[in-house]
Design an enzyme around this catalytic site. Structure first.
Site, PDB file in Angstrom:
ATOM      1  N   LEU A   1      26.551  12.782  54.439  1.00  0.00           N
ATOM      2  CA  LEU A   1      25.163  13.209  54.545  1.00  0.00           C
ATOM      3  C   LEU A   1      24.344  12.705  53.367  1.00  0.00           C
ATOM      4  O   LEU A   1      23.164  12.350  53.516  1.00  0.00           O
ATOM      5  CB  LEU A   1      25.094  14.743  54.610  1.00  0.00           C
TER       6      LEU A   1
ATOM      7  N   ARG B   1      36.362  -5.886  54.998  1.00  0.00           N
ATOM      8  CA  ARG B   1      35.213  -6.451  55.703  1.00  0.00           C
ATOM      9  C   ARG B   1      33.999  -5.541  55.604  1.00  0.00           C
ATOM     10  O   ARG B   1      34.122  -4.321  55.643  1.00  0.00           O
ATOM     11  CB  ARG B   1      35.554  -6.672  57.188  1.00  0.00           C
TER      12      ARG B   1
ATOM     13  N   LYS C   1      37.850  10.406  57.652  1.00  0.00           N
ATOM     14  CA  LYS C   1      38.940  11.295  58.071  1.00  0.00           C
ATOM     15  C   LYS C   1      39.897  11.596  56.934  1.00  0.00           C
ATOM     16  O   LYS C   1      40.441  12.697  56.851  1.00  0.00           O
ATOM     17  CB  LYS C   1      39.713  10.655  59.237  1.00  0.00           C
TER      18      LYS C   1
ATOM     19  N   THR D   1      41.029  -0.800  69.949  1.00  0.00           N
ATOM     20  CA  THR D   1      42.404  -0.879  69.474  1.00  0.00           C
ATOM     21  C   THR D   1      43.338  -0.817  70.676  1.00  0.00           C
ATOM     22  O   THR D   1      42.892  -0.728  71.812  1.00  0.00           O
ATOM     23  CB  THR D   1      42.691   0.242  68.455  1.00  0.00           C
TER      24      THR D   1
ATOM     25  N   ASP E   1      36.343   4.898  60.368  1.00  0.00           N
ATOM     26  CA  ASP E   1      35.710   4.907  59.037  1.00  0.00           C
ATOM     27  C   ASP E   1      34.761   6.086  58.868  1.00  0.00           C
ATOM     28  O   ASP E   1      33.790   6.009  58.115  1.00  0.00           O
ATOM     29  CB  ASP E   1      34.950   3.590  58.773  1.00  0.00           C
ATOM     30  N   GLU E   2      35.055   7.206  59.535  1.00  0.00           N
ATOM     31  CA  GLU E   2      34.148   8.349  59.463  1.00  0.00           C
ATOM     32  C   GLU E   2      34.419   9.252  58.255  1.00  0.00           C
ATOM     33  O   GLU E   2      33.667  10.194  57.998  1.00  0.00           O
ATOM     34  CB  GLU E   2      34.257   9.214  60.734  1.00  0.00           C
TER      35      GLU E   2
ATOM     36  N   GLN F   1      41.529   5.581  63.141  1.00  0.00           N
ATOM     37  CA  GLN F   1      40.429   4.885  63.816  1.00  0.00           C
ATOM     38  C   GLN F   1      39.455   5.882  64.457  1.00  0.00           C
ATOM     39  O   GLN F   1      39.264   6.975  63.939  1.00  0.00           O
ATOM     40  CB  GLN F   1      40.989   3.874  64.823  1.00  0.00           C
TER      41      GLN F   1
ATOM     42  N   ALA G   1      44.793   0.886  60.315  1.00  0.00           N
ATOM     43  CA  ALA G   1      43.881   1.938  59.886  1.00  0.00           C
ATOM     44  C   ALA G   1      44.059   2.173  58.393  1.00  0.00           C
ATOM     45  O   ALA G   1      45.150   2.008  57.853  1.00  0.00           O
ATOM     46  CB  ALA G   1      44.164   3.220  60.655  1.00  0.00           C
ATOM     47  N   GLY G   2      42.995   2.575  57.718  1.00  0.00           N
ATOM     48  CA  GLY G   2      43.067   2.859  56.297  1.00  0.00           C
ATOM     49  C   GLY G   2      42.360   4.149  55.951  1.00  0.00           C
ATOM     50  O   GLY G   2      41.251   4.393  56.414  1.00  0.00           O
ATOM     51  N   HIS G   3      43.017   5.004  55.175  1.00  0.00           N
ATOM     52  CA  HIS G   3      42.406   6.236  54.704  1.00  0.00           C
ATOM     53  C   HIS G   3      42.359   6.221  53.181  1.00  0.00           C
ATOM     54  O   HIS G   3      43.367   5.952  52.529  1.00  0.00           O
ATOM     55  CB  HIS G   3      43.202   7.460  55.162  1.00  0.00           C
TER      56      HIS G   3
ATOM     57  N   LYS H   1      39.557  12.130  53.680  1.00  0.00           N
ATOM     58  CA  LYS H   1      39.179  13.261  52.838  1.00  0.00           C
ATOM     59  C   LYS H   1      39.334  14.574  53.589  1.00  0.00           C
ATOM     60  O   LYS H   1      39.853  15.557  53.059  1.00  0.00           O
ATOM     61  CB  LYS H   1      37.738  13.123  52.365  1.00  0.00           C
TER      62      LYS H   1
END
Length: 430
Positions: free
Chosen positions: A332, A303, A16, A239, A13-14, A224, A39-41, A18
């Site tokens: 940021l 979640r 990735k 995972t 969830d960092e 992930q 995983a979800g983007h 974008k």
């Protein structure tokens, strides 16, 4: 030409999606190399929001080849549904723009059933899986009983593979109180879907080798985050695949010499979904504020994410295990308005100081973070596209992170919009 691997360096969830989308404009091929549709983007392009799970993020860019590598486990029914959803948003997906490695293992309905049954009946500690069958599918791969994409092309082979898998799974299901799997029904479902999947099947390792020799740029997309890696993550709350950059080679069939730059995606604070240790987690107003301002809800599960201060100790560790060349610092702007910011520089455990997170789970759970404090900033960083747009204290915060993680900042993201990015080093530069 440079080839770039993008990996998350926290618990996922960092941001990735974008960054991969931003980089994909410079790439010719975008390849997913591990994980599944757990995983979800989320991509925001020209005001349009795309939510991807199995598809590589490059599919929303015309003229690119998107690849699902053999390191991925693939739910074929989910994939087709996702393709239809993306097509409804105006994105054309064809065998010319999407390719699936022939040796990719499949996630079958009984994998999800097993996943959910285990989590539901666990009397010990829940792992916190998405229940989508990713773990059991990887178990079958390692156990040499997986059904792979190529197996769909031959009835006799398919039946043999299914029979081998059912010997194992029906024994497990009996112990969990589940009904035996209907062999004929699962074979029928696979035969029905086979033509739709096989038209995307290809020897990905060969195609990528040829594309490299032709001078094309490849972007390897991870899912992930490295702290969820099966070997180097916070085991067992991880995972079921290797998430670190080295998996880009084995998960697509290219050699490690194909990797020229590793870009680690790092959120300006820390979040985690699901169970497991989280040394800098905040259960106070600051944690609530980070979650609300960062809209911290999982793309896949919805979640609520756990939130905490930036953990430089952990990121330094994941930068080392992935050989990160530079980081992309995201979100940021979520820190705008905090009077004081904290950065974890190490841990205390049983009276000793650690500059890394210990491997043993009981020690991880008992680690107390050691913080250093920095003044925050009141000005907005949202939408900044150059260093000149950032407050002085925000720049100091970024520079301190660089020092602590021992890795330079290559990019800074200041909003979900793809162009709100400060580029320091172009990963694709030769």
């Amino acid at each position: 030409m440079a080839n770039v691997v993008v990996v998350g360096t926290q618990w996922g969830d960092e941001g990735k999606g974008k960054i991969v989308d931003w980089l994909s404009e410079r790439a010719d091929v975008i390849a997913r190399f591990q994980g599944g549709h757990n995983a979800g983007h989320t991509l925001v392009v020209g005001g349009e929001v795309y939510k991807l799970h199995a598809l590589p993020s490059g599919v929303v860019r015309g003229g690119k080849l998107s690849v699902i590598g053999n390191g991925v486990v693939l739910d074929p029914w989910h994939l087709l549904n996702e393709i239809e959803g993306i097509r409804a948003q105006g994105v054309d997906i064809t065998p010319e723009t999407l390719m699936i490695a022939e040796n990719t293992p499949l996630i079958l309905p009984f994998h999800g059933e097993l996943d959910r049954a285990r989590e539901g009946q666990s009397t010990v500690a829940k792992i916190g899986t998405t229940g989508r069958g990713i773990g059991p599918a990887y178990e079958d791969k390692v156990g040499r009983r997986a059904i792979r994409v190529a197996d769909l092309a031959d009835d006799a082979t398919l039946e043999l593979r299914v029979d081998r898998a059912l010997v194992h799974h029906n024994a497990l299901r009996a112990g969990l109180g589940l009904e035996a799997i209907d062999r004929d029904a699962i074979i029928a479902k696979l035969r029905e879907i086979a033509p739709e999947i096989l038209k995307y099947a290809a020897p990905v390792w060969k195609v990528l080798t040829e594309r490299r020799r032709a001078g094309e740029r490849i972007l390897f997309e991870g899912a992930q985050g490295a702290l969820l890696d099966i070997d180097f993550g916070t085991y067992p709350f991880v995972t079921s695949s290797n998430v670190i950059a080295g998996q880009a080679a084995t998960g697509t069939g290219v050699g490690p010499n194909a990797i020229d730059f590793v870009l680690g995606i790092v959120k300006a604070y820390t979040t985690r979904v699901g169970e497991g240790p989280f040394p800098t987690e905040l259960d106070d107003d600051d944690g609530q504020r980070l979650g609300e301002r960062g809209h911290e809800f999982g793309t896949t599960t919805g979640r609520k994410r756990r939130c905490g201060w930036f953990d430089a100790c952990l990121v330094r560790q994941t930068c080392a295990t992935s050989g990160v060349s530079g980081i992309a610092l995201t979100k940021l702007d979520v820190l705008d308005g905090f009077e004081t910011l904290k950065i974890c520089t190490g841990y205390e455990l049983d009276g000793e100081r650690y500059d890394y997170l210990p491997t043993a789970a009981d020690q991880q759970a008992r680690c107390t973070p050691v913080y250093e404090e920095m003044p925050g900033w009141s000005e907005s960083t949202a939408g900044a596209r150059s260093w000149a747009d950032l407050p002085a204290q925000a720049i100091k915060y970024i520079r301190r992170i660089e020092e602590l993680i021992q890795c330079p900042v290559a990019m800074v993201s200041t909003s979900p919009e793809r162009d709100d990015t400060i580029l320091v080093t172009d990963p694709f530069s030769d």
